[in-house]
Motif scaffolding. Structure first.
Motif, PDB file in Angstrom:
ATOM      1  N   TYR A  16       3.861   1.486  -1.376  1.00  0.00           N
ATOM      2  CA  TYR A  16       4.357   1.602  -2.751  1.00  0.00           C
ATOM      3  C   TYR A  16       3.277   2.193  -3.653  1.00  0.00           C
TER       4      TYR A  16
ATOM      5  N   VAL B 285       0.993   6.649  -6.809  1.00  0.00           N
ATOM      6  CA  VAL B 285      -0.127   7.557  -7.070  1.00  0.00           C
ATOM      7  C   VAL B 285       0.294   9.005  -6.822  1.00  0.00           C
ATOM      8  N   SER B 286       1.206   9.227  -5.894  1.00  0.00           N
ATOM      9  CA  SER B 286       1.677  10.577  -5.588  1.00  0.00           C
ATOM     10  C   SER B 286       2.582  11.138  -6.669  1.00  0.00           C
ATOM     11  N   GLY B 287       2.990  10.298  -7.616  1.00  0.00           N
ATOM     12  CA  GLY B 287       3.783  10.802  -8.735  1.00  0.00           C
ATOM     13  C   GLY B 287       5.216  10.329  -8.778  1.00  0.00           C
ATOM     14  N   TYR B 288       5.618   9.480  -7.852  1.00  0.00           N
ATOM     15  CA  TYR B 288       6.980   8.981  -7.875  1.00  0.00           C
ATOM     16  C   TYR B 288       7.108   7.857  -8.889  1.00  0.00           C
TER      17      TYR B 288
ATOM     18  N   GLU C 216       0.736   4.097  -2.794  1.00  0.00           N
ATOM     19  CA  GLU C 216       0.531   5.519  -2.468  1.00  0.00           C
ATOM     20  C   GLU C 216       1.645   6.375  -3.056  1.00  0.00           C
ATOM     21  N   LEU C 217       2.884   5.885  -3.007  1.00  0.00           N
ATOM     22  CA  LEU C 217       3.994   6.630  -3.600  1.00  0.00           C
ATOM     23  C   LEU C 217       3.830   6.745  -5.110  1.00  0.00           C
TER      24      LEU C 217
ATOM     25  N   GLU D 158       0.829  -1.209   0.000  1.00  0.00           N
ATOM     26  CA  GLU D 158       0.000   0.000   0.000  1.00  0.00           C
ATOM     27  C   GLU D 158       0.865   1.261   0.000  1.00  0.00           C
TER      28      GLU D 158
END
Length: 167
Positions: A32, A37-40, A34-35, A30
């Motif tokens: 990974y 989705v955040s643009g990383y 979220e990261l 989760e």
């Protein structure tokens, strides 16, 4: 788990260890996701977590596979509710005299029309493509080119001076 009593049997300890490992794996997946989705990028996540990009890709694939998709009808209802809220906001801005709200209002209305099955583009037929034709005559010469303007000006001055001399 510190406040839980320690399991007494070997089997119970193994089950508890397995459960904690699964929970940690789910949290990592989760995180990974979220990261991502955040643009990383995957490479940035891999370097931050000190794992290989292949491992991060595999875990992201597992996280995506575990996610449940909403049925299309529910998704459409959620989108319509969001768009309706945006429509109210744009309408309130227009009521206050903010003319910059016209463009967002039109975009929201267009999107709402799509969700409600109103096809805006079908009212007008699409313009037919014009057939390409080769030019039949050579292009006309420029009348205001600097060379023509200067020679024309001199001829006009000469004709004016001749007319003045004859008078």
């Amino acid at each position: 788990m510190p406040d839980e009593p320690k399991p007494t049997s070997e089997r119970a300890r193994k089950r508890a260890n397995g459960k904690s490992r699964r929970e940690a794996l789910i949290k990592r997946r989760e995180a990974y996701f979220e990261l991502l989705v955040s643009g990383y990028s995957i490479e940035q996540i891999a370097s931050h977590t000190r794992e290989s990009p292949a491992t991060v890709r595999r875990r992201l694939g597992q996280a995506l596979a575990k996610r449940r998709l909403d049925p299309p009808e529910d998704y459409a209802r959620i989108q319509v509710a969001r768009l309706t809220k945006a429509l109210r906001c744009a309408d309130a801005s227009l009521e206050e005299g903010d003319l910059k709200a016209i463009v967002p209002l039109l975009k929201v209305v267009r999107e709402l029309n799509l969700y409600h099955g109103v096809n805006v583009g079908s009212a007008r037929p699409a313009p037919a493509a014009l057939p390409e034709r080769a030019p039949t005559s050579p292009p006309l010469a420029l009348t205001h080119s600097p060379g023509l303007a200067l020679t024309g000006a001199f001829e006009d001055e000469k004709s004016c001076t001749k007319a003045q001399l004859s008078l």
